[in-house]
Design a protein around this motif. Structure first.
Motif, PDB file in Angstrom:
ATOM      1  N   LEU A 124       0.850  -1.183   0.000  1.00 33.15           N
ATOM      2  CA  LEU A 124       0.000   0.000   0.000  1.00 33.15           C
ATOM      3  C   LEU A 124       0.890   1.238   0.000  1.00 33.15           C
ATOM      4  O   LEU A 124       1.641   1.472   0.941  1.00 33.15           O
ATOM      5  CB  LEU A 124      -0.895  -0.002   1.245  1.00 33.15           C
ATOM      6  N   GLY A 125       0.811   2.025  -1.084  1.00 39.14           N
ATOM      7  CA  GLY A 125       1.666   3.203  -1.110  1.00 39.14           C
ATOM      8  C   GLY A 125       1.781   3.834  -2.470  1.00 39.14           C
ATOM      9  O   GLY A 125       0.826   3.887  -3.243  1.00 39.14           O
ATOM     10  N   ASN A 126       2.997   4.256  -2.794  1.00 37.59           N
ATOM     11  CA  ASN A 126       3.239   5.104  -3.952  1.00 37.59           C
ATOM     12  C   ASN A 126       4.392   4.585  -4.801  1.00 37.59           C
ATOM     13  O   ASN A 126       4.671   3.384  -4.803  1.00 37.59           O
ATOM     14  CB  ASN A 126       3.498   6.532  -3.464  1.00 37.59           C
ATOM     15  N   SER A 169      -1.282  -5.546  -4.536  1.00 34.26           N
ATOM     16  CA  SER A 169      -0.878  -4.170  -4.287  1.00 34.26           C
ATOM     17  C   SER A 169      -1.992  -3.209  -4.619  1.00 34.26           C
ATOM     18  O   SER A 169      -2.878  -3.499  -5.430  1.00 34.26           O
ATOM     19  CB  SER A 169       0.371  -3.816  -5.114  1.00 34.26           C
ATOM     20  N   CYS A 170      -1.951  -2.063  -3.963  1.00 30.12           N
ATOM     21  CA  CYS A 170      -2.760  -0.912  -4.327  1.00 30.12           C
ATOM     22  C   CYS A 170      -1.817   0.280  -4.263  1.00 30.12           C
ATOM     23  O   CYS A 170      -1.524   0.799  -3.173  1.00 30.12           O
ATOM     24  CB  CYS A 170      -3.943  -0.747  -3.375  1.00 30.12           C
ATOM     25  N   LEU A 171      -1.315   0.684  -5.414  1.00 28.23           N
ATOM     26  CA  LEU A 171      -0.266   1.692  -5.490  1.00 28.23           C
ATOM     27  C   LEU A 171      -0.710   2.849  -6.374  1.00 28.23           C
ATOM     28  O   LEU A 171      -1.475   2.665  -7.324  1.00 28.23           O
ATOM     29  CB  LEU A 171       1.022   1.079  -6.050  1.00 28.23           C
ATOM     30  N   HIS A 172      -0.206   4.011  -6.075  1.00 26.78           N
ATOM     31  CA  HIS A 172      -0.532   5.204  -6.851  1.00 26.78           C
ATOM     32  C   HIS A 172       0.660   6.151  -6.756  1.00 26.78           C
ATOM     33  O   HIS A 172       1.043   6.556  -5.659  1.00 26.78           O
ATOM     34  CB  HIS A 172      -1.793   5.870  -6.289  1.00 26.78           C
ATOM     35  N   GLY A 173       1.237   6.495  -7.877  1.00 27.18           N
ATOM     36  CA  GLY A 173       2.391   7.383  -7.881  1.00 27.18           C
ATOM     37  C   GLY A 173       2.106   8.679  -7.150  1.00 27.18           C
ATOM     38  O   GLY A 173       1.047   9.275  -7.332  1.00 27.18           O
ATOM     39  N   SER A 174       3.029   9.109  -6.315  1.00 29.14           N
ATOM     40  CA  SER A 174       2.985  10.352  -5.537  1.00 29.14           C
ATOM     41  C   SER A 174       1.904  10.362  -4.454  1.00 29.14           C
ATOM     42  O   SER A 174       1.661  11.397  -3.830  1.00 29.14           O
ATOM     43  CB  SER A 174       2.798  11.578  -6.451  1.00 29.14           C
ATOM     44  N   ALA A 175       1.258   9.235  -4.192  1.00 29.38           N
ATOM     45  CA  ALA A 175       0.201   9.208  -3.178  1.00 29.38           C
ATOM     46  C   ALA A 175       0.782   9.289  -1.773  1.00 29.38           C
ATOM     47  O   ALA A 175       1.867   8.772  -1.480  1.00 29.38           O
ATOM     48  CB  ALA A 175      -0.627   7.934  -3.312  1.00 29.38           C
ATOM     49  N   SER A 176       0.050   9.920  -0.891  1.00 28.33           N
ATOM     50  CA  SER A 176       0.324   9.841   0.539  1.00 28.33           C
ATOM     51  C   SER A 176      -0.518   8.713   1.106  1.00 28.33           C
ATOM     52  O   SER A 176      -1.416   8.182   0.443  1.00 28.33           O
ATOM     53  CB  SER A 176      -0.027  11.160   1.233  1.00 28.33           C
ATOM     54  N   ILE A 177      -0.279   8.369   2.349  1.00 26.17           N
ATOM     55  CA  ILE A 177      -1.056   7.299   2.956  1.00 26.17           C
ATOM     56  C   ILE A 177      -2.499   7.742   3.139  1.00 26.17           C
ATOM     57  O   ILE A 177      -3.403   6.914   3.292  1.00 26.17           O
ATOM     58  CB  ILE A 177      -0.430   6.863   4.305  1.00 26.17           C
ATOM     59  N   THR A 178      -2.745   9.048   3.100  1.00 23.86           N
ATOM     60  CA  THR A 178      -4.116   9.567   3.174  1.00 23.86           C
ATOM     61  C   THR A 178      -4.772   9.582   1.804  1.00 23.86           C
ATOM     62  O   THR A 178      -5.902   9.099   1.634  1.00 23.86           O
ATOM     63  CB  THR A 178      -4.117  10.987   3.766  1.00 23.86           C
ATOM     64  N   SER A 179      -4.087  10.111   0.803  1.00 25.33           N
ATOM     65  CA  SER A 179      -4.715  10.293  -0.506  1.00 25.33           C
ATOM     66  C   SER A 179      -5.040   8.978  -1.197  1.00 25.33           C
ATOM     67  O   SER A 179      -5.990   8.897  -1.978  1.00 25.33           O
ATOM     68  CB  SER A 179      -3.823  11.152  -1.408  1.00 25.33           C
ATOM     69  N   ILE A 180      -4.293   7.913  -0.903  1.00 25.38           N
ATOM     70  CA  ILE A 180      -4.569   6.661  -1.599  1.00 25.38           C
ATOM     71  C   ILE A 180      -5.907   6.058  -1.166  1.00 25.38           C
ATOM     72  O   ILE A 180      -6.529   5.298  -1.913  1.00 25.38           O
ATOM     73  CB  ILE A 180      -3.422   5.643  -1.416  1.00 25.38           C
ATOM     74  N   ASP A 228      -0.850 -11.747   5.262  1.00 30.43           N
ATOM     75  CA  ASP A 228      -0.089 -11.813   6.505  1.00 30.43           C
ATOM     76  C   ASP A 228       0.494 -10.454   6.873  1.00 30.43           C
ATOM     77  O   ASP A 228       0.556 -10.092   8.043  1.00 30.43           O
ATOM     78  CB  ASP A 228       1.041 -12.835   6.375  1.00 30.43           C
ATOM     79  N   TYR A 229       0.934  -9.723   5.849  1.00 30.61           N
ATOM     80  CA  TYR A 229       1.583  -8.434   6.079  1.00 30.61           C
ATOM     81  C   TYR A 229       1.027  -7.381   5.135  1.00 30.61           C
ATOM     82  O   TYR A 229       0.637  -7.694   4.006  1.00 30.61           O
ATOM     83  CB  TYR A 229       3.097  -8.541   5.856  1.00 30.61           C
ATOM     84  N   VAL A 230       1.017  -6.133   5.610  1.00 30.07           N
ATOM     85  CA  VAL A 230       0.691  -4.992   4.768  1.00 30.07           C
ATOM     86  C   VAL A 230       1.884  -4.046   4.809  1.00 30.07           C
ATOM     87  O   VAL A 230       2.220  -3.491   5.874  1.00 30.07           O
ATOM     88  CB  VAL A 230      -0.568  -4.253   5.248  1.00 30.07           C
ATOM     89  N   VAL A 231       2.551  -3.890   3.683  1.00 32.21           N
ATOM     90  CA  VAL A 231       3.711  -3.009   3.567  1.00 32.21           C
ATOM     91  C   VAL A 231       3.214  -1.604   3.234  1.00 32.21           C
ATOM     92  O   VAL A 231       2.516  -1.407   2.240  1.00 32.21           O
ATOM     93  CB  VAL A 231       4.678  -3.514   2.490  1.00 32.21           C
ATOM     94  N   ILE A 232       3.580  -0.635   4.059  1.00 30.38           N
ATOM     95  CA  ILE A 232       3.038   0.722   3.968  1.00 30.38           C
ATOM     96  C   ILE A 232       4.161   1.708   3.682  1.00 30.38           C
ATOM     97  O   ILE A 232       5.148   1.774   4.427  1.00 30.38           O
ATOM     98  CB  ILE A 232       2.351   1.119   5.285  1.00 30.38           C
ATOM     99  N   ALA A 233       4.007   2.489   2.613  1.00 29.12           N
ATOM    100  CA  ALA A 233       4.996   3.516   2.284  1.00 29.12           C
ATOM    101  C   ALA A 233       4.291   4.854   2.099  1.00 29.12           C
ATOM    102  O   ALA A 233       3.435   4.995   1.225  1.00 29.12           O
ATOM    103  CB  ALA A 233       5.763   3.148   1.018  1.00 29.12           C
ATOM    104  N   ASP A 234       4.653   5.819   2.929  1.00 26.63           N
ATOM    105  CA  ASP A 234       4.112   7.166   2.801  1.00 26.63           C
ATOM    106  C   ASP A 234       5.100   8.009   1.995  1.00 26.63           C
ATOM    107  O   ASP A 234       6.224   7.586   1.697  1.00 26.63           O
ATOM    108  CB  ASP A 234       3.901   7.782   4.187  1.00 26.63           C
ATOM    109  N   GLN A 235       4.689   9.228   1.648  1.00 26.15           N
ATOM    110  CA  GLN A 235       5.595  10.147   0.979  1.00 26.15           C
ATOM    111  C   GLN A 235       6.773  10.445   1.897  1.00 26.15           C
ATOM    112  O   GLN A 235       6.603  10.663   3.101  1.00 26.15           O
ATOM    113  CB  GLN A 235       4.871  11.449   0.630  1.00 26.15           C
ATOM    114  N   THR A 236       7.971  10.481   1.337  1.00 28.80           N
ATOM    115  CA  THR A 236       9.173  10.626   2.156  1.00 28.80           C
ATOM    116  C   THR A 236       9.196  11.937   2.926  1.00 28.80           C
ATOM    117  O   THR A 236       9.479  11.967   4.132  1.00 28.80           O
ATOM    118  CB  THR A 236      10.418  10.507   1.267  1.00 28.80           C
ATOM    119  N   LYS A 237       8.903  13.042   2.261  1.00 29.63           N
ATOM    120  CA  LYS A 237       8.934  14.327   2.963  1.00 29.63           C
ATOM    121  C   LYS A 237       7.824  14.420   4.008  1.00 29.63           C
ATOM    122  O   LYS A 237       7.978  15.089   5.032  1.00 29.63           O
ATOM    123  CB  LYS A 237       8.836  15.477   1.963  1.00 29.63           C
TER     124      LYS A 237
END
Length: 390
Positions: A55-57, A82-93, A180-189
């Motif tokens: 889940l992320g960007n 996966s559910c991914l979206h370029g430039s997404a934040s953990i909120t916007s996705i 089993d796992y959810v991998v979460i990536a937010d915007q770095t900044k």
């Protein structure tokens, strides 16, 4: 263990069937065989199958990290969605859902299911809820109820193909058993700045946490890598180690929020990718440069490889077998990738050679498995009041 015992019983039965003279003639060799046996018999146990949701960007989509993880698992003990979206934040996705339509319309993304015309490509799940539950009661083809924000990138909202793709995902989820796992990536900044991460913390607590409680999935927060680039605003980030220290603090806060609402066996893990990058920054500047694409922001094949190794070690608490992680032809790890990003001056994809792969493997082992902390990391970094108000 049963397979190993079967091999051992076959060997001992062979010995007992020999004549005394023949037995003694090879007894010396048997000692060598006993020493070598652990090395010539593959380790068939100890690695459980896991299902991983991403889940992320672009951090996760770049060079198709989900399918790289399948390759590191030898295509038999890691499955993914996966559910991914370029430039997404953990909120916007949670508002837009998937954004890979167009990006992953490639030959490697084509599905083998011929029953669904218009669903030729595998983009992943259309929304976080669909990915985590196997269905989404608020999702309809073309987004007719306008529950989600349609930015033109979600495969389920496309005029021509949306209904077919949604039907395809619905049938694929018929035997869904969760992740089993959810991998979460937010915007770095966003991870790095105290003010902007507050929105993400609220989303984690009020939106994602209940989903994790429902599904019993363990969250893995990706500590993303810091960078230094002329192609983006680096104001108030000071330098690479400080930037990474800010990201590190943000990840600790994300984990703390989720930990409060989850049972012990579900406590969040942090994949210390950024610490692996920072270790290389301290020790080998030339290799650190290789971790990036030409924009000095996104991961190159080298960087994505390090992401995969660290994530694997975070999940299993062990490194992937070298036979899988360092094949003779490193490009084999990306043979199923839906999209690769160029990372060399002549516009081609550059893969690590064996020596570089071994080096990156050892870095991942030191950081993700053995807990090495880079010397320049500022623990519990707190920005100044001036930075907080800026």
């Amino acid at each position: 263990n049963k397979n190993k015992m079967g091999v051992w019983n076959s060997i001992t039965n062979f010995y007992y069937g020999l004549s005394t003279k023949a037995w003694w003639s090879i007894a010396g060799g048997s000692a060598l065989l006993m020493f070598a046996l652990p090395f010539i018999i593959p380790d068939l146990g100890g690695v459980s199958h896991v299902s991983v949701a991403f889940l992320g960007n672009a951090i996760l989509a770049t060079n198709d990290l989900p399918r790289l993880m399948e390759a590191l698992g030898s295509y038999n003990h890691i499955t993914q969605d996966s559910c991914l979206h370029g430039s997404a934040s953990i909120t916007s996705i949670f508002a837009t859902g998937n954004g890979m339509y167009g990006k992953w319309m490639t030959r490697n993304a084509q599905t083998t299911n011929e029953n669904y015309w218009g669903a030729e490509y595998e983009f992943g799940s259309c929304t976080p809820a669909q990915m985590l539950y196997g269905y989404d009661e608020n999702l309809d083809a073309y987004n007719q109820d306008n529950y989600y924000y349609d930015d033109g990138r979600n495969p389920c909202f496309q005029d021509a193909d949306g209904q077919m793709y949604l039907n395809y995902l619905t049938d694929e989820a018929a035997n869904f058993e969760g992740h089993d796992y959810v991998v979460i990536a937010d915007q770095t900044k966003r991870l790095a700045t105290a003010q902007s991460r507050n929105q993400s913390l609220q989303t984690l607590e009020t939106v994602l946490l209940p989903m994790l409680q429902d599904t019993n999935s363990t969250p893995i927060i990706v500590e993303t890598h810091s960078f230094w680039s002329a192609y983006t605003n680096m104001t108030n980030l000071d330098d690479v180690p400080t930037f990474q220290s800010m990201i590190h603090t943000g990840c600790q806060e994300y984990a703390a929020v989720l930990k409060k609402g989850l049972p012990r066996q579900q406590h969040p893990k942090i994949a210390p990718v950024g610490l692996a990058f920072l270790t290389i920054y301290e020790e080998d500047e030339d290799m650190w440069v290789k971790l990036f694409q030409q924009d000095d922001i996104h991961a190159s094949i080298y960087g994505s490889y390090l992401y995969g190794l660290v994530l694997y070690a975070t999940i299993y608490r062990r490194m992937p077998p070298r036979s899988a992680a360092i094949p003779h032809d490193m490009s084999e790890l990306w043979k199923q990738a839906r999209r690769l990003d160029e990372n060399s001056n002549d516009g081609t994809v550059e893969y690590p050679d064996k020596d570089d792969a071994i080096y990156l493997y050892r870095i991942a082992d030191r950081v993700a498995k053995k807990g090495y902390i880079p010397k320049t990391l500022i623990k519990n970094y707190q920005p100044s009041d001036e930075w907080l108000s800026g």
